[in-house]
Design a protein around this motif. Structure first.
Motif, PDB file in Angstrom:
ATOM      1  N   ASP A 109      28.211  19.039  -6.936  1.00 62.29           N
ATOM      2  CA  ASP A 109      27.413  19.872  -6.036  1.00 62.29           C
ATOM      3  C   ASP A 109      26.945  19.089  -4.817  1.00 62.29           C
ATOM      4  O   ASP A 109      26.845  19.631  -3.717  1.00 62.29           O
ATOM      5  N   ASN A 110      26.622  17.811  -5.005  1.00 58.35           N
ATOM      6  CA  ASN A 110      26.132  16.979  -3.900  1.00 58.35           C
ATOM      7  C   ASN A 110      27.321  16.534  -3.051  1.00 58.35           C
ATOM      8  O   ASN A 110      28.128  15.724  -3.472  1.00 58.35           O
ATOM      9  N   ARG A 111      27.409  17.086  -1.848  1.00 53.94           N
ATOM     10  CA  ARG A 111      28.502  16.752  -0.936  1.00 53.94           C
ATOM     11  C   ARG A 111      27.976  16.017   0.303  1.00 53.94           C
ATOM     12  O   ARG A 111      28.664  15.917   1.311  1.00 53.94           O
ATOM     13  N   ASN A 112      26.746  15.495   0.197  1.00 57.44           N
ATOM     14  CA  ASN A 112      26.152  14.750   1.309  1.00 57.44           C
ATOM     15  C   ASN A 112      26.949  13.484   1.578  1.00 57.44           C
ATOM     16  O   ASN A 112      27.380  12.789   0.645  1.00 57.44           O
ATOM     17  N   ALA A 113      27.123  13.195   2.862  1.00 54.59           N
ATOM     18  CA  ALA A 113      27.919  12.035   3.256  1.00 54.59           C
ATOM     19  C   ALA A 113      27.443  11.547   4.613  1.00 54.59           C
ATOM     20  O   ALA A 113      26.685  12.236   5.304  1.00 54.59           O
ATOM     21  N   ARG A 114      27.905  10.365   4.959  1.00 57.78           N
ATOM     22  CA  ARG A 114      27.640   9.866   6.303  1.00 57.78           C
ATOM     23  C   ARG A 114      28.810   8.995   6.729  1.00 57.78           C
ATOM     24  O   ARG A 114      29.453   8.332   5.909  1.00 57.78           O
ATOM     25  N   GLY A 132      26.236   2.640  14.271  1.00 52.49           N
ATOM     26  CA  GLY A 132      26.008   4.065  14.484  1.00 52.49           C
ATOM     27  C   GLY A 132      26.250   4.827  13.198  1.00 52.49           C
ATOM     28  O   GLY A 132      27.195   4.528  12.464  1.00 52.49           O
ATOM     29  N   ILE A 133      25.377   5.782  12.911  1.00 52.41           N
ATOM     30  CA  ILE A 133      25.484   6.584  11.685  1.00 52.41           C
ATOM     31  C   ILE A 133      25.406   8.058  12.044  1.00 52.41           C
ATOM     32  O   ILE A 133      24.604   8.456  12.888  1.00 52.41           O
ATOM     33  N   CYS A 134      26.247   8.856  11.395  1.00 54.95           N
ATOM     34  CA  CYS A 134      26.205  10.314  11.546  1.00 54.95           C
ATOM     35  C   CYS A 134      26.199  10.920  10.145  1.00 54.95           C
ATOM     36  O   CYS A 134      27.133  10.722   9.369  1.00 54.95           O
ATOM     37  N   LYS A 135      25.111  11.636   9.837  1.00 55.86           N
ATOM     38  CA  LYS A 135      24.980  12.260   8.518  1.00 55.86           C
ATOM     39  C   LYS A 135      25.538  13.673   8.532  1.00 55.86           C
ATOM     40  O   LYS A 135      25.517  14.351   9.554  1.00 55.86           O
ATOM     41  N   GLY A 136      26.021  14.094   7.364  1.00 54.51           N
ATOM     42  CA  GLY A 136      26.577  15.436   7.239  1.00 54.51           C
ATOM     43  C   GLY A 136      26.943  15.732   5.815  1.00 54.51           C
ATOM     44  O   GLY A 136      26.341  15.188   4.879  1.00 54.51           O
ATOM     45  N   LYS A 137      27.963  16.569   5.655  1.00 58.14           N
ATOM     46  CA  LYS A 137      28.448  16.900   4.310  1.00 58.14           C
ATOM     47  C   LYS A 137      29.952  17.083   4.339  1.00 58.14           C
ATOM     48  O   LYS A 137      30.546  17.294   5.394  1.00 58.14           O
ATOM     49  N   ILE A 138      30.536  17.003   3.157  1.00 58.86           N
ATOM     50  CA  ILE A 138      31.971  17.184   3.002  1.00 58.86           C
ATOM     51  C   ILE A 138      32.242  18.649   2.678  1.00 58.86           C
ATOM     52  O   ILE A 138      31.676  19.203   1.728  1.00 58.86           O
ATOM     53  N   LEU A 139      33.111  19.258   3.474  1.00 60.15           N
ATOM     54  CA  LEU A 139      33.488  20.654   3.252  1.00 60.15           C
ATOM     55  C   LEU A 139      34.426  20.766   2.048  1.00 60.15           C
ATOM     56  O   LEU A 139      35.015  19.771   1.624  1.00 60.15           O
ATOM     57  N   SER A 140      34.589  21.954   1.530  1.00 62.70           N
ATOM     58  CA  SER A 140      35.462  22.136   0.361  1.00 62.70           C
ATOM     59  C   SER A 140      36.936  22.198   0.744  1.00 62.70           C
ATOM     60  O   SER A 140      37.811  22.032  -0.110  1.00 62.70           O
ATOM     61  N   GLU A 141      37.224  22.407   2.023  1.00 61.22           N
ATOM     62  CA  GLU A 141      38.616  22.392   2.493  1.00 61.22           C
ATOM     63  C   GLU A 141      38.657  21.991   3.962  1.00 61.22           C
ATOM     64  O   GLU A 141      37.669  22.161   4.684  1.00 61.22           O
TER      65      GLU A 141
END
Length: 190
Positions: A109-114, A132-141
């Motif tokens: 469930d946790n798809r948090n990434a950077r 440099g860091i950019c936070k986001g999430k991983i999509l399912s496709e």
């Protein structure tokens, strides 16, 4: 000012060249006759950036910078991290890397990434690091056709688009690489 960007990756070279002021003449490894692949033997993103910059300084005696970038996924304990380019094997296949990542996240469930980029600059005998860091999430496709690497499956915070759905200028406004390079540019302008 002439600076070598220690990369053979033409996509990355174009992206970075678009960020730099006109007074910096950017050269790639190919431009200086370096055709060999610089070994990335570091255990961290920082170490790999330093190794590549040192290689150019030690073997060519030129002012240069090198970067290393990794995708760090929370639920995978920071993987693929330093192994991002070779996650699915030594041939650095972007599509295979994305497929492996998505398969590893299938039941999570946790798809948090950077994304994290570190730049090592060797200039006039002094070394400096920029991050440099950019936070986001991983999509399912995967979504989108622009960019490279994990761009089709990475969606930054406060966006409804993957990096691969953004124009280069939109991505450059918020990306990890752009943030690190803005720090580098600020430093060069001082």
């Amino acid at each position: 000012m002439k600076l070598v960007f220690a990369t053979h990756n033409q996509n990355k070279f174009i992206e970075i060249k678009s960020l730099l002021p006109d007074y910096i003449e950017l050269q790639s490894l190919n431009d200086i006759g370096c055709t060999e692949e610089i070994p990335e033997t570091g255990e961290t993103i920082d170490e790999n950036a330093i190794i590549k910059a040192e290689y150019v300084r030690n073997n060519y005696g030129l002012d240069c910078f090198a970067d290393d970038t990794g995708l760090e996924v929370e639920s995978l304990a920071g993987a693929p991290g330093v192994y991002s380019a070779r996650y699915a094997g030594e041939d650095k296949d972007d599509r295979a890397n994305v497929i492996k990542l998505l398969s590893q996240l299938e039941e999570r469930d946790n798809r948090n990434a950077r994304f994290k980029t570190v730049i090592a600059l060797n200039l006039k005998g002094k070394q400096s690091l920029f991050t440099g860091i950019c936070k986001g999430k991983i999509l399912s496709e995967p979504r989108g056709d622009n960019g490279f690497g994990y761009d089709p499956v990475f969606m930054p915070i406060d966006s409804d688009k993957s990096f691969a759905e953004m124009s280069l200028s939109a991505k450059s406004a918020i990306s990890h690489r752009a943030k690190a390079f803005r720090e580098l540019i600020d430093y060069l302008q001082r």
